[in-house]
Scaffold this motif. Structure first.
Motif, PDB file in Angstrom:
ATOM      1  N   LYS A 112       0.782  -1.045   0.086  1.00  0.00           N
ATOM      2  CA  LYS A 112      -0.045  -0.042   0.052  1.00  0.00           C
ATOM      3  C   LYS A 112       1.004   1.367  -0.024  1.00  0.00           C
ATOM      4  O   LYS A 112       2.025   1.129   0.460  1.00  0.00           O
ATOM      5  CB  LYS A 112      -0.793  -0.041   1.387  1.00  0.00           C
ATOM      6  CG  LYS A 112      -2.071  -1.041   1.431  1.00  0.00           C
ATOM      7  CD  LYS A 112      -2.851  -0.900   0.475  1.00  0.00           C
ATOM      8  CE  LYS A 112      -3.872  -2.167   0.757  1.00  0.00           C
ATOM      9  NZ  LYS A 112      -4.927  -2.317  -0.457  1.00  0.00           N
ATOM     10  N   PRO A 113       0.475   2.099  -0.701  1.00  0.00           N
ATOM     11  CA  PRO A 113       1.166   3.662  -0.546  1.00  0.00           C
ATOM     12  C   PRO A 113       1.158   3.986   0.826  1.00  0.00           C
ATOM     13  O   PRO A 113       0.124   4.168   1.450  1.00  0.00           O
ATOM     14  CB  PRO A 113       0.449   4.616  -1.544  1.00  0.00           C
ATOM     15  CG  PRO A 113      -0.892   4.099  -1.708  1.00  0.00           C
ATOM     16  CD  PRO A 113      -0.664   2.316  -1.356  1.00  0.00           C
ATOM     17  N   VAL A 114       2.139   4.601   1.494  1.00  0.00           N
ATOM     18  CA  VAL A 114       2.366   4.910   2.529  1.00  0.00           C
ATOM     19  C   VAL A 114       2.879   6.450   2.729  1.00  0.00           C
ATOM     20  O   VAL A 114       4.120   6.810   2.057  1.00  0.00           O
ATOM     21  CB  VAL A 114       3.365   4.138   3.503  1.00  0.00           C
ATOM     22  CG1 VAL A 114       3.588   4.724   4.732  1.00  0.00           C
ATOM     23  CG2 VAL A 114       3.028   2.835   3.750  1.00  0.00           C
ATOM     24  N   ILE A 115       2.232   7.336   3.457  1.00  0.00           N
ATOM     25  CA  ILE A 115       2.592   8.847   3.616  1.00  0.00           C
ATOM     26  C   ILE A 115       3.298   8.868   4.787  1.00  0.00           C
ATOM     27  O   ILE A 115       2.272   8.810   5.995  1.00  0.00           O
ATOM     28  CB  ILE A 115       1.457   9.617   3.249  1.00  0.00           C
ATOM     29  CG1 ILE A 115       1.402   9.488   1.704  1.00  0.00           C
ATOM     30  CG2 ILE A 115       2.028  11.040   3.502  1.00  0.00           C
ATOM     31  CD1 ILE A 115      -0.083  10.470   1.288  1.00  0.00           C
ATOM     32  N   LEU A 116       4.403   9.564   4.942  1.00  0.00           N
ATOM     33  CA  LEU A 116       4.871   9.934   6.466  1.00  0.00           C
ATOM     34  C   LEU A 116       4.116  10.934   6.948  1.00  0.00           C
ATOM     35  O   LEU A 116       4.583  12.347   5.796  1.00  0.00           O
ATOM     36  CB  LEU A 116       6.565   9.905   6.282  1.00  0.00           C
ATOM     37  CG  LEU A 116       7.133  10.191   7.613  1.00  0.00           C
ATOM     38  CD1 LEU A 116       6.833   9.301   8.735  1.00  0.00           C
ATOM     39  CD2 LEU A 116       8.629  10.340   7.585  1.00  0.00           C
ATOM     40  N   VAL A 117       3.544  11.239   8.101  1.00  0.00           N
ATOM     41  CA  VAL A 117       3.090  12.579   8.499  1.00  0.00           C
ATOM     42  C   VAL A 117       4.102  12.660   9.965  1.00  0.00           C
ATOM     43  O   VAL A 117       3.753  11.926  10.676  1.00  0.00           O
ATOM     44  CB  VAL A 117       1.635  12.048   8.991  1.00  0.00           C
ATOM     45  CG1 VAL A 117       1.267  13.710   9.412  1.00  0.00           C
ATOM     46  CG2 VAL A 117       1.079  11.901   7.763  1.00  0.00           C
ATOM     47  N   MET A 118       4.594  13.677   9.847  1.00  0.00           N
ATOM     48  CA  MET A 118       5.365  14.380  10.851  1.00  0.00           C
ATOM     49  C   MET A 118       4.615  15.334  11.788  1.00  0.00           C
ATOM     50  O   MET A 118       4.632  16.453  11.353  1.00  0.00           O
ATOM     51  CB  MET A 118       6.931  14.743  10.377  1.00  0.00           C
ATOM     52  CG  MET A 118       7.717  13.634   9.749  1.00  0.00           C
ATOM     53  SD  MET A 118       9.196  14.251   9.144  1.00  0.00           S
ATOM     54  CE  MET A 118      10.453  13.108   9.283  1.00  0.00           C
ATOM     55  N   ASN A 119       3.947  14.936  12.967  1.00  0.00           N
ATOM     56  CA  ASN A 119       3.160  15.684  13.642  1.00  0.00           C
ATOM     57  C   ASN A 119       3.819  16.647  14.658  1.00  0.00           C
ATOM     58  O   ASN A 119       5.207  16.171  15.124  1.00  0.00           O
ATOM     59  CB  ASN A 119       2.265  15.047  14.311  1.00  0.00           C
ATOM     60  CG  ASN A 119       1.051  15.706  14.845  1.00  0.00           C
ATOM     61  OD1 ASN A 119       0.777  16.890  14.466  1.00  0.00           O
ATOM     62  ND2 ASN A 119       0.309  15.139  15.784  1.00  0.00           N
ATOM     63  N   LYS A 120       3.426  17.614  15.091  1.00  0.00           N
ATOM     64  CA  LYS A 120       3.928  18.494  16.177  1.00  0.00           C
ATOM     65  C   LYS A 120       5.078  19.299  15.785  1.00  0.00           C
ATOM     66  O   LYS A 120       6.009  19.635  16.644  1.00  0.00           O
ATOM     67  CB  LYS A 120       4.078  17.466  17.456  1.00  0.00           C
ATOM     68  CG  LYS A 120       3.049  16.767  18.032  1.00  0.00           C
ATOM     69  CD  LYS A 120       3.317  15.879  19.247  1.00  0.00           C
ATOM     70  CE  LYS A 120       2.105  15.208  19.782  1.00  0.00           C
ATOM     71  NZ  LYS A 120       2.423  14.270  21.039  1.00  0.00           N
ATOM     72  N   VAL A 121       5.234  19.818  14.615  1.00  0.00           N
ATOM     73  CA  VAL A 121       6.119  20.520  14.186  1.00  0.00           C
ATOM     74  C   VAL A 121       6.184  22.037  14.789  1.00  0.00           C
ATOM     75  O   VAL A 121       7.116  22.375  14.424  1.00  0.00           O
ATOM     76  CB  VAL A 121       6.124  20.607  12.466  1.00  0.00           C
ATOM     77  CG1 VAL A 121       6.377  19.419  11.922  1.00  0.00           C
ATOM     78  CG2 VAL A 121       4.907  21.334  12.144  1.00  0.00           C
ATOM     79  N   ASP A 122       4.956  22.212  15.432  1.00  0.00           N
ATOM     80  CA  ASP A 122       4.749  23.504  16.102  1.00  0.00           C
ATOM     81  C   ASP A 122       6.072  23.661  17.066  1.00  0.00           C
ATOM     82  O   ASP A 122       6.192  24.638  17.792  1.00  0.00           O
ATOM     83  CB  ASP A 122       3.555  23.998  16.434  1.00  0.00           C
ATOM     84  CG  ASP A 122       3.030  22.781  17.201  1.00  0.00           C
ATOM     85  OD1 ASP A 122       2.845  21.619  16.702  1.00  0.00           O
ATOM     86  OD2 ASP A 122       2.566  23.141  18.332  1.00  0.00           O
TER      87      ASP A 122
END
Length: 295
Positions: A112-122
């Motif tokens: 499956k296509p996987v997108i990396l989401v990097m959270n809490k960049v604030d």
């Protein structure tokens, strides 16, 4: 019209439920600062003029300690193969750990296509974001890498744009205006459970669940009874509090939020019930909606 299903996976407490609520613009999943708040696969539905995306929030993958923990992991693994796109969420403020690598190795088994989401960049500096991207980009064949802040609703539009090319269907699964698949009873029990998470220490909420025993509606109000189930007497005393003070706080905050959601006057009655070792008893796990993943 493009449509499809998207799974949110990651370690506990990386912000999956917060991201789901931010995307949908409504409270679909409960949140807290404690890990493993989410126990069920919850669908949030985003519908625009040309797109409908059904997001599936999953429990955080973790080392299970009982049958409930086994069930939570099974739900997350099941979601890997039953969607069009997988969002792998990380907390960018934390170091790459064994839990992240465990999930990535699981994802390598799924086509499956996987997108990396990097959270809490604030919470970090911009130059640190680039360092994190370089750290992760060679670990897996990510189709996209999207840094964002779910809490601040920052870069959500970019995430939706990244998802769209991988949606396979051309019809709507849900009607306009629908934003979740969850039943009213589930939402009520989750709101009460969220208040318990926020009002008690870590040990208490993880040994607790909530079940709606009764809903009665008349012309102007609801009467709702909710059972709070714990696994031992000492936790019952903590939740009730001195002279019932803690239970009253939980009930008041739950009632106010439910009145806002349901748009009606609420009479909410809470009571605490002890069921020893309920997290290991298939009977109670089935009653709580966990039967599909029990062996």
């Amino acid at each position: 019209m493009k449509s499809g299903f998207v799974s949110l996976v990651g370690r506990p407490n990386v912000g999956k439920s917060t991201l789901l609520n931010s995307i949908i613009g409504k409270k679909v999943a409960i949140t807290s600062d404690k890990p493993q708040t989410t126990r069920n696969m919850i669908q949030g539905i985003l519908t625009t003029d040309d797109t409908q995306i059904v997001f599936v929030d999953t429990p955080g993958v973790h080392k299970p300690k009982n049958k409930l923990g086994d069930y939570l992991n099974k739900q997350a693994y099941y979601s890997f193969s039953d969607v069009d796109v997988i969002l792998f969420l990380i907390d960018i403020t934390e170091s790459l750990g064994r839990g992240d690598m465990f999930i990535l190795n699981k994802l390598k088994e799924v086509n499956k296509p996987v997108i990396l989401v990097m959270n809490k960049v604030d919470k970090i500096k911009k130059e640190e974001i680039l360092i994190k991207i370089n750290e992760y980009k060679d670990l897996f064949d990510f189709k996209e890498i999207v840094p964002l802040s779910a809490l601040k609703h920052d870069n959500i539009t970019s995430l939706i744009k990244a998802i769209k090319p991988y949606l396979k269907d051309d019809f709507k699964y849900y009607l306009n205006g629908e934003y979740t698949n969850q039943r009213r009873e589930f939402l009520i029990s989750e709101i009460v459970r969220e208040k318990i998470f926020n009002k008690t220490k870590e040990e208490v909420p993880h040994s607790t669940t909530c079940v709606v025993e009764q809903i009665k509606k008349d012309k102007n109000s609801y009467l709702i009874n909710v059972a709070i189930i714990v696994n031992r007497d000492s936790l019952k005393k903590i939740i009730i509090g001195k002279n019932g003070s803690k239970l009253k706080e939980i009930g008041t905050e739950s009632r106010l939020e439910l009145e806002n959601i349901l748009g009606s006057k609420i009479y909410l009655e809470l009571f605490v019930k002890v069921v020893k070792n309920w997290t290991d008893k298939e009977k109670y796990l089935q009653e709580l909606g966990f039967k599909d993943f029990l062996e």
